[in-house]
Design a protein around this motif. Structure first.
Motif, PDB file in Angstrom:
ATOM      1  N   VAL A  18      35.687  37.252  20.174  1.00  0.00           N
ATOM      2  CA  VAL A  18      34.696  37.359  19.291  1.00  0.00           C
ATOM      3  C   VAL A  18      35.250  37.640  17.842  1.00  0.00           C
ATOM      4  CG1 VAL A  18      32.801  39.179  18.611  1.00  0.00           C
ATOM      5  CG2 VAL A  18      33.320  38.228  20.886  1.00  0.00           C
ATOM      6  N   PHE A  19      36.546  38.227  17.773  1.00  0.00           N
ATOM      7  CA  PHE A  19      37.000  38.588  16.602  1.00  0.00           C
ATOM      8  C   PHE A  19      37.458  37.182  15.711  1.00  0.00           C
ATOM      9  CE2 PHE A  19      40.958  39.383  14.086  1.00  0.00           C
ATOM     10  CZ  PHE A  19      40.555  40.051  13.145  1.00  0.00           C
ATOM     11  N   VAL A  20      38.165  36.335  16.649  1.00  0.00           N
ATOM     12  CA  VAL A  20      38.268  34.940  15.846  1.00  0.00           C
ATOM     13  C   VAL A  20      37.146  34.338  15.344  1.00  0.00           C
ATOM     14  CG1 VAL A  20      39.352  32.906  16.296  1.00  0.00           C
ATOM     15  CG2 VAL A  20      40.660  34.777  17.279  1.00  0.00           C
ATOM     16  N   ALA A  21      36.155  34.339  16.449  1.00  0.00           N
ATOM     17  CA  ALA A  21      34.770  33.537  16.228  1.00  0.00           C
ATOM     18  C   ALA A  21      34.176  34.219  14.693  1.00  0.00           C
ATOM     19  CB  ALA A  21      33.897  33.434  17.264  1.00  0.00           C
ATOM     20  N   SER A  22      34.446  35.513  14.707  1.00  0.00           N
ATOM     21  CA  SER A  22      33.734  36.144  13.567  1.00  0.00           C
ATOM     22  C   SER A  22      34.623  35.843  12.196  1.00  0.00           C
ATOM     23  CB  SER A  22      33.640  37.491  13.540  1.00  0.00           C
ATOM     24  OG  SER A  22      34.811  38.179  13.576  1.00  0.00           O
ATOM     25  N   GLY A  56      38.740  43.847  10.929  1.00  0.00           N
ATOM     26  CA  GLY A  56      40.085  43.264  10.456  1.00  0.00           C
ATOM     27  C   GLY A  56      41.073  43.413  11.483  1.00  0.00           C
ATOM     28  N   PHE A  57      42.133  42.773  11.226  1.00  0.00           N
ATOM     29  CA  PHE A  57      43.251  42.556  12.406  1.00  0.00           C
ATOM     30  C   PHE A  57      43.788  44.123  12.872  1.00  0.00           C
ATOM     31  CE2 PHE A  57      47.635  42.852  13.493  1.00  0.00           C
ATOM     32  CZ  PHE A  57      47.788  42.035  14.306  1.00  0.00           C
ATOM     33  N   PHE A  58      43.985  45.040  11.831  1.00  0.00           N
ATOM     34  CA  PHE A  58      44.515  46.434  12.130  1.00  0.00           C
ATOM     35  C   PHE A  58      43.563  47.200  13.110  1.00  0.00           C
ATOM     36  CE2 PHE A  58      47.515  45.550   8.938  1.00  0.00           C
ATOM     37  CZ  PHE A  58      48.684  45.603   9.582  1.00  0.00           C
ATOM     38  N   HIS A  59      41.939  46.878  12.887  1.00  0.00           N
ATOM     39  CA  HIS A  59      41.086  47.634  13.287  1.00  0.00           C
ATOM     40  C   HIS A  59      40.888  47.111  15.006  1.00  0.00           C
ATOM     41  CE1 HIS A  59      36.539  48.502  13.632  1.00  0.00           C
ATOM     42  NE2 HIS A  59      37.231  49.362  14.089  1.00  0.00           N
ATOM     43  N   ILE A  60      40.941  46.029  14.897  1.00  0.00           N
ATOM     44  CA  ILE A  60      40.988  45.262  16.480  1.00  0.00           C
ATOM     45  C   ILE A  60      42.113  45.722  17.072  1.00  0.00           C
ATOM     46  CG2 ILE A  60      41.663  43.018  15.991  1.00  0.00           C
ATOM     47  CD1 ILE A  60      39.789  42.030  18.201  1.00  0.00           C
ATOM     48  N   ALA A 156      27.708  49.304  11.666  1.00  0.00           N
ATOM     49  CA  ALA A 156      28.777  49.789  12.422  1.00  0.00           C
ATOM     50  C   ALA A 156      29.341  48.895  13.279  1.00  0.00           C
ATOM     51  CB  ALA A 156      28.563  50.899  13.138  1.00  0.00           C
ATOM     52  N   VAL A 157      30.836  48.669  13.287  1.00  0.00           N
ATOM     53  CA  VAL A 157      31.415  47.740  14.091  1.00  0.00           C
ATOM     54  C   VAL A 157      32.484  48.433  14.834  1.00  0.00           C
ATOM     55  CG1 VAL A 157      30.692  45.775  12.761  1.00  0.00           C
ATOM     56  CG2 VAL A 157      32.991  46.947  12.292  1.00  0.00           C
ATOM     57  N   GLY A 158      32.966  47.952  15.841  1.00  0.00           N
ATOM     58  CA  GLY A 158      34.152  48.336  16.568  1.00  0.00           C
ATOM     59  C   GLY A 158      33.984  48.750  18.085  1.00  0.00           C
TER      60      GLY A 158
END
Length: 243
Positions: A18-22, A56-60, A156-158
């Motif tokens: 999902v991260f890559v797709a987003s 972002g990358f660090f978030h995930i 809100a995300v995450g």
């Protein structure tokens, strides 16, 4: 920790996909992030889907590391079904408290404007169009206007809310395990480490510090996790109930 357990593995895979797709389709953030319920972009499924969106990358990276590190031993202890129930329940608890706090903040500022003679329907129409009136700053102050707009417009995300529930469960189950904060490389037992993290969110949340983090979502996940762990311990829930 042993092998990577099934539910944790699949959650990791789904989050990464999902991260890559987003990143390829940014419109996904509008569809799947958790918006304020009165925002035109809000949809009921966002209560679940926001857990798979990351900014972002660090978030995930931090969330997925925590899911692997703390979720794996819990799934080994509970089994897949109980772990997934706990994970999503904590995430929903995070969404509910975050939205509840936003509702209070938004309507507190809205009623302040109404008290100054501004028509409530007019305010809703203006902010639903992504705008605001600079005159509001003079009526109720820039801080309240910013709170109004932030609560209404910022999604809100995450997976952090669900992760905080996992952290609380870990502290219950493995209270003597020693952990370390990145900025404080001193071993701290889980039973002290997790409350320390939550205390930080409480401080930042109640002081209204602008950190870009949904602190009350963290607290909501932690509260949901605590309630489930307390209830299961009190009623001697066991893994056979989840097979």
């Amino acid at each position: 920790m042993g092998r990577l357990t099934d539910a944790v593995k699949h959650l990791l895979i789904i989050n990464v996909i999902v991260f890559v797709a987003s990143q390829i389709y940014p419109q996904m953030f509008t569809w799947f992030s958790l918006y304020y319920p009165e925002n035109p972009n809000f949809e009921w499924w966002q209560i679940i889907t926001h857990m798979f969106m990351h900014g972002g990358f660090f978030h995930i990276a931090f969330n997925m590391y925590a899911l692997w590190a703390f979720g794996t031993p819990l799934e080994q202890m509970w089994g897949r079904n109980k772990f997934l129930f706990f994970y999503f329940s904590a995430g929903i608890g995070a969404a509910l408290l975050h939205s509840g706090v936003n509702y209070y903040v938004f309507h507190d500022s809205l009623q302040a404007l109404v008290g100054q003679g501004v028509d409530e329907n007019q305010v809703m129409e203006i902010i639903a169009g992504g705008q605001y009136s600079p005159a509001w700053n003079d009526l109720i102050g820039a801080d309240k206007v910013n709170s109004l707009l932030s609560a209404f417009n910022t999604p809100a995300v995450g997976a952090s809310g669900a992760i905080y529930g996992i952290l609380v469960a870990f502290a219950f189950a493995f209270s003597e395990a020693e952990l370390m904060l990145i900025f404080l490389p001193i071993p701290i037992k889980a039973k002290y480490f997790v409350p320390l993290l939550i205390a930080g969110d409480l401080i930042f949340g109640f002081t209204g510090a602008s950190t870009g983090i949904a602190h009350f979502a963290h607290i909501g996940g932690a509260i949901a996790g605590f309630i489930m762990m307390w209830y299961w311990k009190k009623n001697d829930f066991n893994n056979k109930r989840w097979n």
